[in-house]
Write a protein that holds these residues in place. Sequence first.
Motif, PDB file in Angstrom:
ATOM      1  N   GLU A 186      61.118  -3.538  44.030  1.00  0.00           N
ATOM      2  CA  GLU A 186      61.986  -2.387  44.216  1.00  0.00           C
ATOM      3  C   GLU A 186      63.301  -2.545  43.463  1.00  0.00           C
ATOM      4  O   GLU A 186      63.833  -1.590  42.909  1.00  0.00           O
ATOM      5  CB  GLU A 186      62.254  -2.168  45.710  1.00  0.00           C
ATOM      6  CG  GLU A 186      61.028  -1.778  46.497  1.00  0.00           C
ATOM      7  CD  GLU A 186      60.249  -0.646  45.847  1.00  0.00           C
ATOM      8  OE1 GLU A 186      60.859   0.357  45.441  1.00  0.00           O
ATOM      9  OE2 GLU A 186      59.029  -0.771  45.720  1.00  0.00           O
ATOM     10  N   LEU A 224      62.673  -1.815  39.877  1.00  0.00           N
ATOM     11  CA  LEU A 224      62.500  -0.380  39.664  1.00  0.00           C
ATOM     12  C   LEU A 224      63.823   0.372  39.780  1.00  0.00           C
ATOM     13  O   LEU A 224      63.995   1.451  39.205  1.00  0.00           O
ATOM     14  CB  LEU A 224      61.479   0.184  40.660  1.00  0.00           C
ATOM     15  CG  LEU A 224      60.037  -0.290  40.426  1.00  0.00           C
ATOM     16  CD1 LEU A 224      59.175   0.021  41.636  1.00  0.00           C
ATOM     17  CD2 LEU A 224      59.447   0.340  39.184  1.00  0.00           C
ATOM     18  N   SER A 225      64.761  -0.208  40.523  1.00  0.00           N
ATOM     19  CA  SER A 225      66.062   0.450  40.657  1.00  0.00           C
ATOM     20  C   SER A 225      66.814   0.464  39.331  1.00  0.00           C
ATOM     21  O   SER A 225      67.783   1.205  39.166  1.00  0.00           O
ATOM     22  CB  SER A 225      66.908  -0.265  41.709  1.00  0.00           C
ATOM     23  OG  SER A 225      67.396  -1.503  41.204  1.00  0.00           O
ATOM     24  N   GLN A 234      61.383  11.759  41.925  1.00  0.00           N
ATOM     25  CA  GLN A 234      60.803  10.532  42.458  1.00  0.00           C
ATOM     26  C   GLN A 234      61.864   9.455  42.632  1.00  0.00           C
ATOM     27  O   GLN A 234      62.729   9.312  41.802  1.00  0.00           O
ATOM     28  CB  GLN A 234      59.713   9.978  41.516  1.00  0.00           C
ATOM     29  CG  GLN A 234      58.620  10.958  41.184  1.00  0.00           C
ATOM     30  CD  GLN A 234      58.845  11.620  39.848  1.00  0.00           C
ATOM     31  OE1 GLN A 234      59.925  12.109  39.572  1.00  0.00           O
ATOM     32  NE2 GLN A 234      57.827  11.641  39.020  1.00  0.00           N
ATOM     33  N   ARG A 236      62.031   5.264  44.689  1.00  0.00           N
ATOM     34  CA  ARG A 236      61.185   4.262  45.332  1.00  0.00           C
ATOM     35  C   ARG A 236      61.524   4.072  46.796  1.00  0.00           C
ATOM     36  O   ARG A 236      62.668   4.231  47.208  1.00  0.00           O
ATOM     37  CB  ARG A 236      61.300   2.939  44.581  1.00  0.00           C
ATOM     38  CG  ARG A 236      61.103   3.077  43.083  1.00  0.00           C
ATOM     39  CD  ARG A 236      59.753   3.670  42.715  1.00  0.00           C
ATOM     40  NE  ARG A 236      59.792   4.321  41.422  1.00  0.00           N
ATOM     41  CZ  ARG A 236      58.896   5.189  40.993  1.00  0.00           C
ATOM     42  NH1 ARG A 236      57.891   5.525  41.764  1.00  0.00           N
ATOM     43  NH2 ARG A 236      59.008   5.738  39.802  1.00  0.00           N
ATOM     44  N   THR A 237      60.535   3.716  47.580  1.00  0.00           N
ATOM     45  CA  THR A 237      60.691   3.568  49.019  1.00  0.00           C
ATOM     46  C   THR A 237      60.968   2.111  49.383  1.00  0.00           C
ATOM     47  O   THR A 237      60.224   1.235  48.972  1.00  0.00           O
ATOM     48  CB  THR A 237      59.407   4.022  49.739  1.00  0.00           C
ATOM     49  OG1 THR A 237      58.947   5.237  49.167  1.00  0.00           O
ATOM     50  CG2 THR A 237      59.660   4.208  51.221  1.00  0.00           C
ATOM     51  N   ARG A 290      60.804  -1.395  51.027  1.00  0.00           N
ATOM     52  CA  ARG A 290      59.589  -2.018  51.564  1.00  0.00           C
ATOM     53  C   ARG A 290      59.596  -2.112  53.082  1.00  0.00           C
ATOM     54  O   ARG A 290      58.534  -2.040  53.705  1.00  0.00           O
ATOM     55  CB  ARG A 290      59.422  -3.408  50.947  1.00  0.00           C
ATOM     56  CG  ARG A 290      59.164  -3.358  49.445  1.00  0.00           C
ATOM     57  CD  ARG A 290      57.751  -2.924  49.141  1.00  0.00           C
ATOM     58  NE  ARG A 290      57.675  -2.327  47.810  1.00  0.00           N
ATOM     59  CZ  ARG A 290      56.559  -2.210  47.114  1.00  0.00           C
ATOM     60  NH1 ARG A 290      55.425  -2.616  47.606  1.00  0.00           N
ATOM     61  NH2 ARG A 290      56.568  -1.641  45.931  1.00  0.00           N
ATOM     62  N   GLY A 314      53.024   5.766  43.039  1.00  0.00           N
ATOM     63  CA  GLY A 314      53.940   4.911  42.296  1.00  0.00           C
ATOM     64  C   GLY A 314      53.320   3.553  42.035  1.00  0.00           C
ATOM     65  O   GLY A 314      52.210   3.443  41.525  1.00  0.00           O
ATOM     66  N   THR A 315      53.997   2.494  42.457  1.00  0.00           N
ATOM     67  CA  THR A 315      53.488   1.132  42.251  1.00  0.00           C
ATOM     68  C   THR A 315      52.523   0.699  43.355  1.00  0.00           C
ATOM     69  O   THR A 315      52.081  -0.444  43.379  1.00  0.00           O
ATOM     70  CB  THR A 315      54.645   0.125  42.186  1.00  0.00           C
ATOM     71  OG1 THR A 315      55.369   0.177  43.417  1.00  0.00           O
ATOM     72  CG2 THR A 315      55.565   0.429  41.023  1.00  0.00           C
ATOM     73  N   GLY A 355      53.047   0.879  46.855  1.00  0.00           N
ATOM     74  CA  GLY A 355      53.697   0.214  47.983  1.00  0.00           C
ATOM     75  C   GLY A 355      53.000   0.420  49.315  1.00  0.00           C
ATOM     76  O   GLY A 355      52.762  -0.536  50.057  1.00  0.00           O
ATOM     77  N   MET A 376      53.633   3.374  36.166  1.00  0.00           N
ATOM     78  CA  MET A 376      53.516   3.095  37.596  1.00  0.00           C
ATOM     79  C   MET A 376      52.065   2.812  37.980  1.00  0.00           C
ATOM     80  O   MET A 376      51.776   1.939  38.805  1.00  0.00           O
ATOM     81  CB  MET A 376      54.036   4.288  38.417  1.00  0.00           C
ATOM     82  CG  MET A 376      55.516   4.560  38.269  1.00  0.00           C
ATOM     83  SD  MET A 376      56.555   3.182  38.808  1.00  0.00           S
ATOM     84  CE  MET A 376      57.318   2.713  37.271  1.00  0.00           C
TER      85      MET A 376
END
Length: 504
Positions: A166, A169-170, A180, A182-183, A185, A209-210, A212, A253
């Motif tokens: 994450e 990705l940030s 979009q 990211r969430t 974890r 996405g990836t 998760g 992704m």
Amino acid sequence: MITGDLKNKIDALWNIFWTGGLTNPLDVIEQITYLMFIRDLDEMDNIKSKESVMLSVPYSSIFAGEIKIKREIKNDEEPIPATQLKWSVFRDFPAAKMYDIMQLGVFPFIKTLHADKNSAYSKYMDDAIFKVPTPQKLSQVIDALDDIFAMVKSDAKDDTRGDLYEYLLSKISTAGTNGQFRTPRHIIRMIVEMMAPKPGEVICDPACGTGGFLVSSVDYLKEKYLKEIFYDKLQLAHFNKEMFTGFDMDRTMLRIGAMNMMTHGVENPRIGYRDSLSDQNPDLNKYSLIMTNPPFKGSLDYDIVSADLLRVAKTKKTELLFLALFLRMLKIGGRCASIVPDGVLFGSSTAHKAVRQEIIENNRLEAVISMPSGVFKPYAGVSTAILIFTKTNHGGTDKVWFYDMEADGFSLDDKRSQTKENDIPDIVARFHDLAKEETRERTEKSFFVPKAEIAANAYDLSINKYKKVIYEKVEYQSTSEILSELKVLEEEISYGISELKRIL
């Protein structure tokens, strides 16, 4: 969350790529992901080898025998031991030889790992390119990654590996056109624990996405149902080929997601390129569980949105269209947990009300968990909630459980430092024991609200609509008392000044 020394080491790794001329964040993330995957292959192979000895079952290492590397200058193929492709082996080579093995051996090797050329892994790894510019840079990157993995391993109590992803990705500073991001974890893990997937599930994330949510589901199932899955041939085949499905529109992704799933032990996940909201998505009554954080704050043209979604609510807003999509994709009895922006809960447009009414009246809305706006910081400051519902097509909502999350274990500012305040364990525990929630008052963190009351409020699902706040009565001194006290203070000050003058 990534903080302190680990954050500094990742930033230093990023800087190695940057100074080497690789300045596109997506390229850097891809290269780091490839290298993490290559390292994981070595570790995974070692674990399986040890397990085969312990369990007395046969195992053939992926690094057994020889492989041939093609040298374009000589136009011939040179056989080398496949063990040279192991991270633990080539990392000790001189920089030039390490680079040679990586470029001519390891990268072609990982593209051919999956025997099924139609698999998600084969499909998205086919155009993978090794972009580390020089042997010296590769040596620096390898050393930096080893340091990072050593720190990750020492922090085994947390999902540091997921946080590492994450944080990488940030580095992508801009979100996609549909909004979009990211969430975290720990939020993913909370949702997975609430939904508690079982071995027979068919799980989907239409905006994966990836991967998760899918990866966290894999970890949960291994923790809770290891024997039920891995000692049963049918269940194991289902786990490897049919249980997990994910769609996304970002090929990078998808590639990361396919590698992520494979290193977590899923041989052939259904990871595919698809615009989930368009007619490209024919899935109907197919999945038993959807867990997702779909793109929101986006707007689409009517002509690219599937017509049957527009029949539920004629809208261009992605957050509403995705909710309509989940109802279509789920089997009868299928469950969904989706992160939504707060506007979905109380929006007053016809489309907002129509989607909420569809979920409440024609299906069974079970829970609304309101999350603080700092959960997605520092990448986004949006206020969000989690909707949990079951597809029934004939109603079933009797009452809805609300929870007001105030803390998630991290500060709600941009720093996101770890704190003692954490509602997540309480949320999971209460959700799995809703019988005890019946007697809770609306002044508490969680409580039930009858469907009739929600319907009477235009299907408003914002917790503040129903939560009661107790105001403490505060009594202040009268004006005359305050003036009297000021007069006494004034006299004391005047006396003090007089005394000071006399002394001087």
